[in-house]
Write an enzyme that holds these catalytic residues in place. Sequence first.
Site, PDB file in Angstrom:
ATOM      1  N   ALA A  95       0.810  -1.228   0.000  1.00 15.79           N
ATOM      2  CA  ALA A  95       0.000   0.000   0.000  1.00 15.79           C
ATOM      3  C   ALA A  95       0.839   1.271   0.000  1.00 15.79           C
ATOM      4  O   ALA A  95       0.301   2.356   0.131  1.00 15.79           O
ATOM      5  CB  ALA A  95      -0.928   0.004   1.214  1.00 15.79           C
TER       6      ALA A  95
ATOM      7  N   ARG B 164       2.379   2.517  -2.517  1.00 26.12           N
ATOM      8  CA  ARG B 164       2.246   3.235  -3.796  1.00 26.12           C
ATOM      9  C   ARG B 164       1.284   2.478  -4.700  1.00 26.12           C
ATOM     10  O   ARG B 164       0.762   1.429  -4.346  1.00 26.12           O
ATOM     11  CB  ARG B 164       3.618   3.404  -4.465  1.00 26.12           C
ATOM     12  CG  ARG B 164       4.336   2.104  -4.760  1.00 26.12           C
ATOM     13  CD  ARG B 164       5.624   2.338  -5.538  1.00 26.12           C
ATOM     14  NE  ARG B 164       6.718   2.767  -4.688  1.00 26.12           N
ATOM     15  CZ  ARG B 164       7.669   1.958  -4.228  1.00 26.12           C
ATOM     16  NH1 ARG B 164       7.663   0.679  -4.533  1.00 26.12           N
ATOM     17  NH2 ARG B 164       8.632   2.416  -3.460  1.00 26.12           N
ATOM     18  N   GLY B 165       1.023   3.077  -5.883  1.00 27.68           N
ATOM     19  CA  GLY B 165       0.252   2.380  -6.906  1.00 27.68           C
ATOM     20  C   GLY B 165      -1.187   2.101  -6.521  1.00 27.68           C
ATOM     21  O   GLY B 165      -1.833   2.891  -5.815  1.00 27.68           O
ATOM     22  N   ILE B 166      -1.688   0.961  -6.986  1.00 28.24           N
ATOM     23  CA  ILE B 166      -3.091   0.584  -6.785  1.00 28.24           C
ATOM     24  C   ILE B 166      -3.409   0.441  -5.295  1.00 28.24           C
ATOM     25  O   ILE B 166      -4.455   0.890  -4.828  1.00 28.24           O
ATOM     26  CB  ILE B 166      -3.417  -0.714  -7.561  1.00 28.24           C
ATOM     27  CG1 ILE B 166      -3.391  -0.438  -9.075  1.00 28.24           C
ATOM     28  CG2 ILE B 166      -4.772  -1.287  -7.147  1.00 28.24           C
ATOM     29  CD1 ILE B 166      -3.360  -1.690  -9.947  1.00 28.24           C
TER      30      ILE B 166
ATOM     31  N   TYR C  17       5.095 -15.753 -14.327  1.00 29.55           N
ATOM     32  CA  TYR C  17       4.263 -14.704 -13.734  1.00 29.55           C
ATOM     33  C   TYR C  17       2.793 -15.117 -13.695  1.00 29.55           C
ATOM     34  O   TYR C  17       2.121 -14.940 -12.683  1.00 29.55           O
ATOM     35  CB  TYR C  17       4.418 -13.401 -14.539  1.00 29.55           C
ATOM     36  CG  TYR C  17       3.466 -12.299 -14.120  1.00 29.55           C
ATOM     37  CD1 TYR C  17       3.586 -11.711 -12.861  1.00 29.55           C
ATOM     38  CD2 TYR C  17       2.464 -11.853 -14.970  1.00 29.55           C
ATOM     39  CE1 TYR C  17       2.710 -10.690 -12.465  1.00 29.55           C
ATOM     40  CE2 TYR C  17       1.594 -10.838 -14.582  1.00 29.55           C
ATOM     41  CZ  TYR C  17       1.724 -10.261 -13.333  1.00 29.55           C
ATOM     42  OH  TYR C  17       0.857  -9.271 -12.944  1.00 29.55           O
TER      43      TYR C  17
END
Length: 266
Positions: free
Chosen positions: A18, A20-22, A168
């Site tokens: 949490a 950064r980003g989504i 991935y």
Amino acid sequence: AIPNTGFFAGKTVFITGASRGIGKEIALKLAKDGANIVVAAKTATAHPKLPGTIYTAAEEIEKAGGKALPCVVDVRDESAVKAAVEAAVKKFGGIDILINNASAISLTNTEDTDMKRYDLMHSINTRGTYLLTKTCLPYLKKGKNPHILNISPPLDMDAKWFGPHVGYTMAKFGMSMCVLGHHEEFRPFEIAVNALWPMTAIWTSAMEFLSHGGDSSGNRKASIMSDSAYVILTQDSRKFTGNFLIDEEILKAHGVSDFEQYECVP
């Protein structure tokens, strides 16, 4: 956009990745309602090329109207995960929502994926999600309208999703398999378990870094994911579970028709 209603006031939300980003975008959306956010990520000191630490994210959450508990957590480390969950419960009294967002990515073919990177993806994405879910479970059982949301794709056994980067895809599908299994396993506890995945690429600082400051056109802002998560997490946990959701589809179902607002380059 999806308006804030105050639904999450006083609820405790544990979000991995949490800083950064989504993950951070979802944290800020819920913080506007007055939620308690546990910022669980491993960035305690700023990365030279990626902005944001758990402390700067916590500061933004408090400014947005929430309460924040920054925790240094590498989701591969069981003792760190346990300590963060215990700290969250001690500070906020419980856990209502878990968002498994932390992920490692390498869109490489088999020859170009070194095993260190393979292990990282599998231990963060699949094992990390499983470990967080297991560790939060006793508290989620007592949560109010408890939800688990994994940021992972719909399970689709089509070779086209595997061919380009099987390492991935396996690691992300592991997160989705947790949704498939856990929603059924946790049904008696009335804990909802769902997956959310974007229809298009989401432009974040990590994307910018990976593309060496490239072009964001055709990408959407992370706010489409936070609006979608907001809608999902307001659903009745007893009824709305086991869904593999795509951001645009869930928002369309909830009356959003203008998607230009989410475009990086309208």
